[in-house]
Motif scaffolding. Structure first.
Motif, PDB file in Angstrom:
ATOM      1  N   ILE A 233      79.972  73.900   8.729  1.00  0.00           N
ATOM      2  CA  ILE A 233      80.967  73.112   9.473  1.00  0.00           C
ATOM      3  C   ILE A 233      80.924  73.464  10.953  1.00  0.00           C
ATOM      4  O   ILE A 233      80.995  72.582  11.817  1.00  0.00           O
ATOM      5  CB  ILE A 233      82.371  73.350   8.887  1.00  0.00           C
ATOM      6  N   LEU A 234      80.814  74.755  11.243  1.00  0.00           N
ATOM      7  CA  LEU A 234      80.685  75.190  12.640  1.00  0.00           C
ATOM      8  C   LEU A 234      79.432  74.592  13.275  1.00  0.00           C
ATOM      9  O   LEU A 234      79.480  74.093  14.407  1.00  0.00           O
ATOM     10  CB  LEU A 234      80.632  76.713  12.708  1.00  0.00           C
ATOM     11  N   ILE A 235      78.330  74.632  12.550  1.00  0.00           N
ATOM     12  CA  ILE A 235      77.070  74.091  13.077  1.00  0.00           C
ATOM     13  C   ILE A 235      77.212  72.592  13.333  1.00  0.00           C
ATOM     14  O   ILE A 235      76.762  72.079  14.367  1.00  0.00           O
ATOM     15  CB  ILE A 235      75.916  74.371  12.085  1.00  0.00           C
ATOM     16  N   TRP A 236      77.854  71.897  12.407  1.00  0.00           N
ATOM     17  CA  TRP A 236      78.055  70.451  12.535  1.00  0.00           C
ATOM     18  C   TRP A 236      78.848  70.099  13.792  1.00  0.00           C
ATOM     19  O   TRP A 236      78.573  69.101  14.456  1.00  0.00           O
ATOM     20  CB  TRP A 236      78.784  69.950  11.288  1.00  0.00           C
ATOM     21  N   MET A 237      79.807  70.966  14.157  1.00  0.00           N
ATOM     22  CA  MET A 237      80.676  70.662  15.289  1.00  0.00           C
ATOM     23  C   MET A 237      80.132  71.174  16.618  1.00  0.00           C
ATOM     24  O   MET A 237      80.236  70.494  17.640  1.00  0.00           O
ATOM     25  CB  MET A 237      82.064  71.252  15.049  1.00  0.00           C
ATOM     26  N   GLN A 238      79.560  72.373  16.645  1.00  0.00           N
ATOM     27  CA  GLN A 238      79.200  72.995  17.911  1.00  0.00           C
ATOM     28  C   GLN A 238      77.784  72.700  18.381  1.00  0.00           C
ATOM     29  O   GLN A 238      77.458  72.971  19.539  1.00  0.00           O
ATOM     30  CB  GLN A 238      79.380  74.514  17.795  1.00  0.00           C
ATOM     31  N   THR A 239      76.945  72.152  17.515  1.00  0.00           N
ATOM     32  CA  THR A 239      75.585  71.811  17.938  1.00  0.00           C
ATOM     33  C   THR A 239      75.612  70.775  19.061  1.00  0.00           C
ATOM     34  O   THR A 239      74.810  70.834  20.001  1.00  0.00           O
ATOM     35  CB  THR A 239      74.760  71.286  16.749  1.00  0.00           C
ATOM     36  N   GLY A 240      76.538  69.831  18.992  1.00  0.00           N
ATOM     37  CA  GLY A 240      76.650  68.812  20.032  1.00  0.00           C
ATOM     38  C   GLY A 240      77.014  69.416  21.379  1.00  0.00           C
ATOM     39  O   GLY A 240      76.504  68.982  22.420  1.00  0.00           O
ATOM     40  N   PHE A 241      77.887  70.414  21.371  1.00  0.00           N
ATOM     41  CA  PHE A 241      78.251  71.110  22.614  1.00  0.00           C
ATOM     42  C   PHE A 241      77.024  71.761  23.246  1.00  0.00           C
ATOM     43  O   PHE A 241      76.771  71.612  24.449  1.00  0.00           O
ATOM     44  CB  PHE A 241      79.321  72.156  22.296  1.00  0.00           C
ATOM     45  N   ALA A 242      76.254  72.496  22.433  1.00  0.00           N
ATOM     46  CA  ALA A 242      75.050  73.153  22.946  1.00  0.00           C
ATOM     47  C   ALA A 242      74.030  72.124  23.425  1.00  0.00           C
ATOM     48  O   ALA A 242      73.392  72.304  24.470  1.00  0.00           O
ATOM     49  CB  ALA A 242      74.441  74.042  21.858  1.00  0.00           C
ATOM     50  N   MET A 243      73.893  71.043  22.683  1.00  0.00           N
ATOM     51  CA  MET A 243      72.911  70.012  23.020  1.00  0.00           C
ATOM     52  C   MET A 243      73.195  69.396  24.385  1.00  0.00           C
ATOM     53  O   MET A 243      72.275  69.206  25.197  1.00  0.00           O
ATOM     54  CB  MET A 243      72.919  68.920  21.950  1.00  0.00           C
ATOM     55  N   VAL A 244      74.446  69.087  24.674  1.00  0.00           N
ATOM     56  CA  VAL A 244      74.800  68.445  25.942  1.00  0.00           C
ATOM     57  C   VAL A 244      74.457  69.352  27.123  1.00  0.00           C
ATOM     58  O   VAL A 244      73.874  68.908  28.121  1.00  0.00           O
ATOM     59  CB  VAL A 244      76.298  68.069  25.947  1.00  0.00           C
ATOM     60  N   LEU A 245      74.807  70.635  27.019  1.00  0.00           N
ATOM     61  CA  LEU A 245      74.526  71.558  28.124  1.00  0.00           C
ATOM     62  C   LEU A 245      73.026  71.800  28.274  1.00  0.00           C
ATOM     63  O   LEU A 245      72.510  71.859  29.398  1.00  0.00           O
ATOM     64  CB  LEU A 245      75.250  72.878  27.887  1.00  0.00           C
ATOM     65  N   PHE A 246      72.322  71.930  27.169  1.00  0.00           N
ATOM     66  CA  PHE A 246      70.872  72.118  27.250  1.00  0.00           C
ATOM     67  C   PHE A 246      70.191  70.876  27.811  1.00  0.00           C
ATOM     68  O   PHE A 246      69.235  70.977  28.580  1.00  0.00           O
ATOM     69  CB  PHE A 246      70.302  72.445  25.866  1.00  0.00           C
ATOM     70  N   SER A 247      70.675  69.718  27.435  1.00  0.00           N
ATOM     71  CA  SER A 247      70.091  68.474  27.937  1.00  0.00           C
ATOM     72  C   SER A 247      70.263  68.368  29.446  1.00  0.00           C
ATOM     73  O   SER A 247      69.337  67.960  30.167  1.00  0.00           O
ATOM     74  CB  SER A 247      70.742  67.276  27.247  1.00  0.00           C
ATOM     75  N   ALA A 248      71.444  68.750  29.951  1.00  0.00           N
ATOM     76  CA  ALA A 248      71.675  68.730  31.397  1.00  0.00           C
ATOM     77  C   ALA A 248      70.755  69.712  32.110  1.00  0.00           C
ATOM     78  O   ALA A 248      70.236  69.426  33.193  1.00  0.00           O
ATOM     79  CB  ALA A 248      73.130  69.064  31.694  1.00  0.00           C
ATOM     80  N   ALA A 249      70.527  70.878  31.488  1.00  0.00           N
ATOM     81  CA  ALA A 249      69.630  71.872  32.094  1.00  0.00           C
ATOM     82  C   ALA A 249      68.188  71.379  32.084  1.00  0.00           C
ATOM     83  O   ALA A 249      67.436  71.589  33.052  1.00  0.00           O
ATOM     84  CB  ALA A 249      69.737  73.195  31.341  1.00  0.00           C
ATOM     85  N   LEU A 250      67.778  70.714  31.017  1.00  0.00           N
ATOM     86  CA  LEU A 250      66.402  70.202  30.927  1.00  0.00           C
ATOM     87  C   LEU A 250      66.123  69.146  31.987  1.00  0.00           C
ATOM     88  O   LEU A 250      64.989  69.012  32.459  1.00  0.00           O
ATOM     89  CB  LEU A 250      66.154  69.619  29.534  1.00  0.00           C
ATOM     90  N   LYS A 251      67.156  68.378  32.352  1.00  0.00           N
ATOM     91  CA  LYS A 251      66.978  67.365  33.393  1.00  0.00           C
ATOM     92  C   LYS A 251      66.633  68.014  34.732  1.00  0.00           C
ATOM     93  O   LYS A 251      66.059  67.359  35.616  1.00  0.00           O
ATOM     94  CB  LYS A 251      68.263  66.549  33.556  1.00  0.00           C
ATOM     95  N   GLY A 252      67.002  69.299  34.894  1.00  0.00           N
ATOM     96  CA  GLY A 252      66.732  69.977  36.152  1.00  0.00           C
ATOM     97  C   GLY A 252      65.379  70.644  36.236  1.00  0.00           C
ATOM     98  O   GLY A 252      65.028  71.192  37.279  1.00  0.00           O
ATOM     99  N   VAL A 253      64.603  70.624  35.153  1.00  0.00           N
ATOM    100  CA  VAL A 253      63.265  71.203  35.194  1.00  0.00           C
ATOM    101  C   VAL A 253      62.348  70.271  35.999  1.00  0.00           C
ATOM    102  O   VAL A 253      62.231  69.084  35.665  1.00  0.00           O
ATOM    103  CB  VAL A 253      62.698  71.394  33.770  1.00  0.00           C
ATOM    104  N   PRO A 254      61.696  70.742  37.046  1.00  0.00           N
ATOM    105  CA  PRO A 254      60.848  69.863  37.883  1.00  0.00           C
ATOM    106  C   PRO A 254      59.718  69.237  37.073  1.00  0.00           C
ATOM    107  O   PRO A 254      58.964  69.945  36.377  1.00  0.00           O
ATOM    108  CB  PRO A 254      60.297  70.819  38.951  1.00  0.00           C
ATOM    109  N   GLU A 255      59.609  67.932  37.155  1.00  0.00           N
ATOM    110  CA  GLU A 255      58.562  67.226  36.424  1.00  0.00           C
ATOM    111  C   GLU A 255      57.178  67.609  36.941  1.00  0.00           C
ATOM    112  O   GLU A 255      56.208  67.642  36.168  1.00  0.00           O
ATOM    113  CB  GLU A 255      58.789  65.710  36.563  1.00  0.00           C
ATOM    114  N   GLU A 256      57.062  67.913  38.255  1.00  0.00           N
ATOM    115  CA  GLU A 256      55.761  68.288  38.812  1.00  0.00           C
ATOM    116  C   GLU A 256      55.248  69.577  38.180  1.00  0.00           C
ATOM    117  O   GLU A 256      54.043  69.742  37.963  1.00  0.00           O
ATOM    118  CB  GLU A 256      55.858  68.492  40.327  1.00  0.00           C
TER     119      GLU A 256
END
Length: 360
Positions: A233-256
């Motif tokens: 149940i914890l995994i079901w609820m908190q995975t989305g929280f981790a995903m959003v923050l990681f996704s925002a961080a991944l957007k900052g990785v330079p494509e070059e």
């Protein structure tokens, strides 16, 4: 030619400051007495309270700022930060620091907080079989729950960023964050529902029966499986929280940087572990510590699903039982301090990382 009388300006500053303090005390005391003892209708009473809360805070800051503006520049620079930060610090101290000190003090006393027992309560925590089981279960929640949330959140963020259905996928994964843990516990109680000898209406058991398997009592089976089913149940609820923050961080990785690595012949796995993970390591640490702290304090899911039965107790549920049900204030306070001690190192790591990123 006018000459200033020595001592007049300091006297005026002191009088204006005292006037501001007195007027605030008088005005807010009047509002408090009216709301407490007045016979206003409920709706009007609520409206007055809201308006008082909004405009009262504004008046406090405006009036004190007006008084501080009369001070010499040297004092003004010191007083203004105290004015705007001081109330927040005082409120936090009153709501957090003072109760913590009081709880620590109570942990050295017996259930009635009248007889001093020293470290006896702390010795009991680490020798009592039920409490050792609660500590073990908390460790299971941290090791399996927090780790799964972080790993799955990062994996989904990486895969979703390369998918044409990125927004839809992220919305579905993040959706459980919109409900409370109590509501999630109720939902999963129906999913895990088991009743022997009758038609199974629980989702998982209905699926098992339809495939010819025996239904299972998921939340009351032997250790550690029942705890692992609660951790889902914890995994079901908190995975989305981790995903959003990681996704925002991944957007900052330079494509070059990624393109240069691919040109040099690096595979996607090597790029992930050698470039992406180090680049977003600060976010990984922040997310990890946040979820670990949250997991250490887990209470709602266990209380709703099992009430701590079937060897699923955690420290927070034991604290609730000891303090509020058994009225054992000394032992309950000890459990709260033990939980605080477990959380402090994680918070310290988070603050240290925050400092490295220029947060202080």
């Amino acid at each position: 030619m006018r000459t200033s009388v020595p001592g007049v300006r300091p006297l005026r500053i002191i009088l204006s400051t005292l006037l501001v303090i007195f007027s605030n005390a008088l005005i807010h005391s009047v509002f408090y007495i009216v709301l407490r003892d007045g016979n206003l209708p409920g709706v009007i009473n609520a409206v007055v309270a809201i308006l008082w809360g909004i405009f009262g805070v504004y008046f406090i800051y405006w009036s004190f700022n007006l008084a501080i503006e009369q001070y010499p520049d040297r004092w003004k620079q010191k007083m203004i930060p105290i004015l705007f930060v001081g109330p927040a610090v005082a409120l936090l101290a009153w709501l957090l620091l003072v109760p913590t000190i009081r709880t620590l003090y109570m942990s050295f006393f017996d259930s009635t907080t009248t007889n001093f027992v020293g470290l006896a309560n702390y010795a009991e925590v680490f020798t009592n079989r039920i409490l050792l089981g609660a500590l073990r279960n908390n460790l299971l929640w941290v090791v399996f729950g927090a780790t799964a949330c972080i790993v799955l959140g990062l994996l989904i963020a990486v895969l979703a960023d390369r998918s044409s259905f990125e927004k839809l996928a992220k919305s579905i994964i993040f959706m459980p964050m919109a409900i409370s843990f109590v509501a999630a516990g109720v939902i999963w109680k129906f999913i895990y529902f088991y009743k022997p000898g009758t038609e199974q209406i629980g989702l998982l058991n209905a699926i098992l029966v339809s495939f010819g398997f025996e239904p299972q009592a998921f939340t009351s089976m032997f250790q550690p499986w029942n705890n692992l089913f609660l951790i889902v149940i914890l995994i079901w609820m908190q995975t989305g929280f981790a995903m959003v923050l990681f996704s925002a961080a991944l957007k900052g990785v330079p494509e070059e940087l990624l393109e240069a690595a691919r040109v040099d012949g690096a595979g996607e796995t090597r790029i992930f572990f050698k470039i992406i993970v180090p680049f977003i390591s600060g976010t990984i640490l922040s997310v990890s510590t946040t979820i670990v702290v949250f997991t250490l304090k887990i209470f709602d899911v266990v209380m709703v699903m099992t009430g701590g039965q079937y060897d699923t107790e955690v420290v927070a549920t034991q604290f609730y039982r000891q303090f509020f049900m058994y009225r054992n204030a000394g032992f309950g306070s000890t459990l709260a301090i033990v939980l605080l001690i477990c959380v402090i190192p994680v918070i310290w790591i988070n603050l240290r990382q925050f400092k490295k990123q220029g947060g202080f």
